[in-house]
Design a protein around this motif. Sequence first.
Motif, mmCIF file in Angstrom:
data_model
loop_
_atom_site.group_PDB
_atom_site.id
_atom_site.type_symbol
_atom_site.label_atom_id
_atom_site.label_comp_id
_atom_site.label_asym_id
_atom_site.label_seq_id
_atom_site.Cartn_x
_atom_site.Cartn_y
_atom_site.Cartn_z
ATOM 1 N N GLY A 1 -2.262 -9.040 2.460
ATOM 2 C CA GLY A 1 -2.721 -9.357 1.082
ATOM 3 C C GLY A 1 -3.638 -7.681 0.459
ATOM 4 O O GLY A 1 -2.918 -6.240 0.402
ATOM 5 N N ASP A 2 -5.072 -8.333 -0.003
ATOM 6 C CA ASP A 2 -5.791 -7.466 -0.354
ATOM 7 C C ASP A 2 -6.630 -6.135 0.912
ATOM 8 O O ASP A 2 -7.130 -5.585 0.181
ATOM 9 C CB ASP A 2 -6.607 -7.832 -1.513
ATOM 10 C CG ASP A 2 -6.548 -8.206 -2.555
ATOM 11 O OD1 ASP A 2 -5.103 -8.014 -3.329
ATOM 12 O OD2 ASP A 2 -7.638 -9.078 -3.563
ATOM 13 N N HIS B 1 0.765 -1.340 0.259
ATOM 14 C CA HIS B 1 -0.013 0.085 0.010
ATOM 15 C C HIS B 1 0.691 1.230 -0.221
ATOM 16 O O HIS B 1 1.311 1.364 0.527
ATOM 17 C CB HIS B 1 -0.897 -0.137 1.226
ATOM 18 C CG HIS B 1 -1.698 -1.230 1.472
ATOM 19 N ND1 HIS B 1 -3.225 -0.619 1.252
ATOM 20 C CD2 HIS B 1 -1.641 -1.878 1.905
ATOM 21 C CE1 HIS B 1 -3.347 -1.876 0.831
ATOM 22 N NE2 HIS B 1 -2.805 -2.589 1.700
ATOM 23 N N LYS C 1 -12.063 -7.045 5.476
ATOM 24 C CA LYS C 1 -11.855 -7.135 3.366
ATOM 25 C C LYS C 1 -12.851 -5.948 2.831
ATOM 26 O O LYS C 1 -13.739 -5.675 4.039
ATOM 27 C CB LYS C 1 -12.441 -8.047 3.658
ATOM 28 C CG LYS C 1 -12.889 -8.697 2.005
ATOM 29 C CD LYS C 1 -13.036 -10.270 2.058
ATOM 30 C CE LYS C 1 -14.267 -11.200 0.429
ATOM 31 N NZ LYS C 1 -14.867 -11.813 0.436
ATOM 32 N N THR D 1 -7.218 3.590 4.003
ATOM 33 C CA THR D 1 -7.681 2.597 4.219
ATOM 34 C C THR D 1 -8.052 2.922 6.328
ATOM 35 O O THR D 1 -9.146 2.242 6.150
ATOM 36 C CB THR D 1 -6.231 1.878 4.302
ATOM 37 O OG1 THR D 1 -6.034 1.093 3.186
ATOM 38 C CG2 THR D 1 -6.517 0.337 5.019
#
Length: 130
Positions: free
Chosen positions: A85-86, A2, A113, A10
Amino acid sequence: MHTTRELTSTHIGIATTNGHFMQAMNRGDVEGAVRDTYTTDARILPPGVPMVTGRDAITTYWKGAVQQLGIQTVELISMDMQPLGDGVYEVGRTVLTVKGGRRVTGQYVVIWKQEGGKWRWHVDIWNLDG
């Protein structure tokens, strides 16, 4: 990985979702707290009971926990967030005020998520101190 801008966005999204959970729980709106916080196929791993899967089952669990413990307020204190990860994982502390005004503390790990354009809890595990 990121970028700084993505992490800022985020962090804001995660803080917003955590804020919605605390506000809804603190006004006794368990259904709203679960609906606005968890993914549709989320899992929670509460201490001492089997894993609970899906928003409906999680709502049932939290309604029972609120009633059994007499949860009056919930405070979440984020201590660390890292990309995964995502998604993102978060480690934090919680302070619950329960019946009789007693304060109960604990710690949690949430795997976040994105769903529907919002950051949501996908996996939630916690335990209480001593």
